[in-house]
Write a protein that holds these residues in place. Structure first.
Motif, PDB file in Angstrom:
ATOM      1  N   ALA A  87      40.030  59.370  35.979  1.00 24.54           N
ATOM      2  CA  ALA A  87      41.225  60.030  36.511  1.00 24.54           C
ATOM      3  C   ALA A  87      42.257  58.997  36.948  1.00 24.54           C
ATOM      4  CB  ALA A  87      40.853  60.934  37.679  1.00 24.54           C
ATOM      5  N   PHE A  88      41.791  57.934  37.594  1.00 21.30           N
ATOM      6  CA  PHE A  88      42.711  56.870  38.011  1.00 21.30           C
ATOM      7  C   PHE A  88      43.360  56.218  36.795  1.00 21.30           C
ATOM      8  CE2 PHE A  88      43.456  52.354  38.938  1.00 21.30           C
ATOM      9  CZ  PHE A  88      44.391  52.477  39.951  1.00 21.30           C
ATOM     10  N   GLY A  89      42.574  55.914  35.787  1.00 21.97           N
ATOM     11  CA  GLY A  89      43.104  55.256  34.595  1.00 21.97           C
ATOM     12  C   GLY A  89      44.119  56.111  33.852  1.00 21.97           C
ATOM     13  N   LEU A  90      43.807  57.380  33.669  1.00 23.84           N
ATOM     14  CA  LEU A  90      44.739  58.260  32.966  1.00 23.84           C
ATOM     15  C   LEU A  90      46.015  58.492  33.774  1.00 23.84           C
ATOM     16  CD1 LEU A  90      42.249  60.821  31.449  1.00 23.84           C
ATOM     17  CD2 LEU A  90      43.755  59.287  30.191  1.00 23.84           C
ATOM     18  N   THR A  91      45.871  58.642  35.070  1.00 24.33           N
ATOM     19  CA  THR A  91      47.053  58.813  35.918  1.00 24.33           C
ATOM     20  C   THR A  91      47.920  57.566  35.879  1.00 24.33           C
ATOM     21  OG1 THR A  91      45.809  60.293  37.360  1.00 24.33           O
ATOM     22  CG2 THR A  91      47.840  59.373  38.247  1.00 24.33           C
ATOM     23  N   LEU A  92      47.296  56.425  35.956  1.00 24.84           N
ATOM     24  CA  LEU A  92      48.032  55.161  35.886  1.00 24.84           C
ATOM     25  C   LEU A  92      48.751  55.032  34.549  1.00 24.84           C
ATOM     26  CD1 LEU A  92      48.635  52.428  37.272  1.00 24.84           C
ATOM     27  CD2 LEU A  92      46.594  51.537  36.149  1.00 24.84           C
ATOM     28  N   PHE A  93      48.088  55.387  33.449  1.00 23.91           N
ATOM     29  CA  PHE A  93      48.689  55.313  32.119  1.00 23.91           C
ATOM     30  C   PHE A  93      49.932  56.183  32.025  1.00 23.91           C
ATOM     31  CE2 PHE A  93      48.951  57.266  27.871  1.00 23.91           C
ATOM     32  CZ  PHE A  93      49.279  56.143  27.133  1.00 23.91           C
ATOM     33  N   VAL A  94      49.818  57.432  32.460  1.00 22.44           N
ATOM     34  CA  VAL A  94      50.959  58.351  32.365  1.00 22.44           C
ATOM     35  C   VAL A  94      52.093  57.901  33.288  1.00 22.44           C
ATOM     36  CG1 VAL A  94      51.719  60.717  32.750  1.00 22.44           C
ATOM     37  CG2 VAL A  94      49.535  60.294  31.637  1.00 22.44           C
ATOM     38  N   LEU A  95      51.752  57.448  34.488  1.00 25.82           N
ATOM     39  CA  LEU A  95      52.799  57.017  35.418  1.00 25.82           C
ATOM     40  C   LEU A  95      53.511  55.760  34.932  1.00 25.82           C
ATOM     41  CD1 LEU A  95      51.096  57.689  38.853  1.00 25.82           C
ATOM     42  CD2 LEU A  95      53.000  58.931  37.837  1.00 25.82           C
ATOM     43  N   ILE A  96      52.782  54.849  34.323  1.00 31.19           N
ATOM     44  CA  ILE A  96      53.427  53.639  33.780  1.00 31.19           C
ATOM     45  C   ILE A  96      54.361  54.003  32.638  1.00 31.19           C
ATOM     46  CG2 ILE A  96      52.988  51.531  32.458  1.00 31.19           C
ATOM     47  CD1 ILE A  96      50.605  51.021  34.290  1.00 31.19           C
ATOM     48  N   ARG A  97      53.882  54.863  31.745  1.00 33.82           N
ATOM     49  CA  ARG A  97      54.741  55.305  30.638  1.00 33.82           C
ATOM     50  C   ARG A  97      55.970  56.051  31.151  1.00 33.82           C
ATOM     51  NH1 ARG A  97      52.403  56.203  25.385  1.00 33.82           N
ATOM     52  NH2 ARG A  97      54.521  56.902  24.951  1.00 33.82           N
ATOM     53  N   MET A  98      55.806  56.830  32.218  1.00 31.63           N
ATOM     54  CA  MET A  98      56.924  57.565  32.798  1.00 31.63           C
ATOM     55  C   MET A  98      57.951  56.599  33.384  1.00 31.63           C
ATOM     56  SD  MET A  98      56.892  60.533  35.767  1.00 31.63           S
ATOM     57  CE  MET A  98      55.400  61.217  35.129  1.00 31.63           C
ATOM     58  N   ASN A  99      57.484  55.565  34.073  1.00 33.99           N
ATOM     59  CA  ASN A  99      58.416  54.602  34.673  1.00 33.99           C
ATOM     60  C   ASN A  99      59.095  53.736  33.626  1.00 33.99           C
ATOM     61  OD1 ASN A  99      58.095  55.509  37.218  1.00 33.99           O
ATOM     62  ND2 ASN A  99      56.750  53.890  37.889  1.00 33.99           N
ATOM     63  N   LYS A 150      62.326  52.528  35.729  1.00 31.65           N
ATOM     64  CA  LYS A 150      62.157  52.359  37.170  1.00 31.65           C
ATOM     65  C   LYS A 150      61.202  51.213  37.443  1.00 31.65           C
ATOM     66  CE  LYS A 150      61.546  56.029  39.688  1.00 31.65           C
ATOM     67  NZ  LYS A 150      61.001  57.311  40.164  1.00 31.65           N
ATOM     68  N   ASN A 151      61.203  50.750  38.675  1.00 30.41           N
ATOM     69  CA  ASN A 151      60.325  49.676  39.105  1.00 30.41           C
ATOM     70  C   ASN A 151      58.894  50.204  39.209  1.00 30.41           C
ATOM     71  OD1 ASN A 151      59.255  47.373  40.166  1.00 30.41           O
ATOM     72  ND2 ASN A 151      60.605  47.298  41.948  1.00 30.41           N
ATOM     73  N   LEU A 155      53.231  53.476  43.397  1.00 32.38           N
ATOM     74  CA  LEU A 155      52.219  53.228  44.425  1.00 32.38           C
ATOM     75  C   LEU A 155      51.880  54.458  45.272  1.00 32.38           C
ATOM     76  CD1 LEU A 155      52.962  49.623  45.676  1.00 32.38           C
ATOM     77  CD2 LEU A 155      51.091  50.414  44.244  1.00 32.38           C
ATOM     78  N   PRO A 156      52.834  55.280  45.695  1.00 27.97           N
ATOM     79  CA  PRO A 156      52.450  56.454  46.498  1.00 27.97           C
ATOM     80  C   PRO A 156      51.508  57.411  45.775  1.00 27.97           C
ATOM     81  CG  PRO A 156      54.794  56.057  46.693  1.00 27.97           C
ATOM     82  CD  PRO A 156      54.284  55.122  45.650  1.00 27.97           C
ATOM     83  N   GLU A 157      51.570  57.472  44.456  1.00 29.49           N
ATOM     84  CA  GLU A 157      50.675  58.340  43.703  1.00 29.49           C
ATOM     85  C   GLU A 157      49.289  57.722  43.530  1.00 29.49           C
ATOM     86  OE1 GLU A 157      53.853  57.794  42.704  1.00 29.49           O
ATOM     87  OE2 GLU A 157      54.651  59.791  43.128  1.00 29.49           O
ATOM     88  N   LEU A 158      49.195  56.406  43.598  1.00 30.84           N
ATOM     89  CA  LEU A 158      47.918  55.728  43.371  1.00 30.84           C
ATOM     90  C   LEU A 158      47.165  55.401  44.659  1.00 30.84           C
ATOM     91  CD1 LEU A 158      48.963  53.298  40.515  1.00 30.84           C
ATOM     92  CD2 LEU A 158      47.877  55.525  40.324  1.00 30.84           C
ATOM     93  N   ILE A 159      47.850  55.426  45.792  1.00 24.07           N
ATOM     94  CA  ILE A 159      47.208  55.097  47.067  1.00 24.07           C
ATOM     95  C   ILE A 159      46.025  56.017  47.381  1.00 24.07           C
ATOM     96  CG2 ILE A 159      47.604  55.132  49.569  1.00 24.07           C
ATOM     97  CD1 ILE A 159      50.240  53.721  49.054  1.00 24.07           C
ATOM     98  N   PRO A 160      46.120  57.342  47.159  1.00 23.72           N
ATOM     99  CA  PRO A 160      44.948  58.185  47.458  1.00 23.72           C
ATOM    100  C   PRO A 160      43.715  57.820  46.637  1.00 23.72           C
ATOM    101  CG  PRO A 160      46.879  59.556  47.056  1.00 23.72           C
ATOM    102  CD  PRO A 160      47.264  58.156  46.779  1.00 23.72           C
ATOM    103  N   PHE A 161      43.915  57.400  45.391  1.00 22.22           N
ATOM    104  CA  PHE A 161      42.787  56.978  44.563  1.00 22.22           C
ATOM    105  C   PHE A 161      42.102  55.755  45.159  1.00 22.22           C
ATOM    106  CE2 PHE A 161      45.145  59.270  41.219  1.00 22.22           C
ATOM    107  CZ  PHE A 161      44.112  60.036  40.693  1.00 22.22           C
ATOM    108  N   VAL A 162      42.896  54.792  45.589  1.00 22.60           N
ATOM    109  CA  VAL A 162      42.347  53.552  46.143  1.00 22.60           C
ATOM    110  C   VAL A 162      41.627  53.824  47.466  1.00 22.60           C
ATOM    111  CG1 VAL A 162      42.971  51.269  47.026  1.00 22.60           C
ATOM    112  CG2 VAL A 162      44.091  52.152  44.977  1.00 22.60           C
ATOM    113  N   ILE A 163      42.239  54.620  48.317  1.00 22.81           N
ATOM    114  CA  ILE A 163      41.602  54.947  49.598  1.00 22.81           C
ATOM    115  C   ILE A 163      40.291  55.689  49.370  1.00 22.81           C
ATOM    116  CG2 ILE A 163      41.839  56.262  51.734  1.00 22.81           C
ATOM    117  CD1 ILE A 163      44.848  55.721  51.593  1.00 22.81           C
TER     118      ILE A 163
END
Length: 149
Positions: A20-32, A37-38, A43-51
């Motif tokens: 889930a983290f990997g797929l979310t990261l992939f889509v968010l990177i492609r979106m940015n 965008k920077n 980061l706000p979308e990925l912080i819950p995964f890390v915590i």
């Protein structure tokens, strides 16, 4: 039977968390990249995964029985991560979505963007439940000791 299912769900929640983290990261990177965008803005979308990963590691390290042996919590974790994976995979691979075909990016970013708030709600809900189950065990032990005396 309960121990077998609990062990399976406990094992799968780590695999599904990584997926889930990997797929979310992939889509968010492609979106940015599309929005130019920077990368710090994701980061706000990925912080819950890390915590959540840190909390899972703490549970393993300190053998939090209230969390590790909780079948319902492990099943809920698997369902939440499977939902996030399904949303990300549908945003990437569903070619029947109108905006996916219209813009030609290969990913329906609007579909995924609509679910970001729900993803955060589910992940923070898992965090709160995990913390409550961590302290529940200690309270139950203290109350059992008082009842025996």
């Amino acid at each position: 039977m309960k121990k077998i299912f609990n062990g399976l769900f406990y094992f799968f929640k780590f695999i599904l968390l990584i997926a889930a983290f990997g797929l979310t990261l992939f889509v968010l990177i492609r979106m940015n990249v599309r929005l130019e965008k920077n990368m710090i803005s994701i980061l706000p979308e990925l912080i819950p995964f890390v915590i959540l990963l840190i909390i899972f590691i703490i549970n393993m390290a300190f053998k939090q029985v209230g969390v590790i042996k909780n079948l319902f919590y492990n099943l809920t974790c698997c369902l939440v991560f499977a939902t996030i994976i399904c949303v990300a995979l549908r945003a990437v691979f569903d070619t029947n979505m109108v905006l996916n075909e219209k813009y030609g990016y290969g990913i329906d970013f609007n579909f995924f963007d609509n679910f970001i708030a729900y993803i955060k709600i589910m992940l923070y809900g898992l965090l709160i439940a995990n913390i409550l189950f961590m302290f529940r065990e200690k309270d139950d032990i203290k109350s059992n000791e008082l009842n025996e005396v």
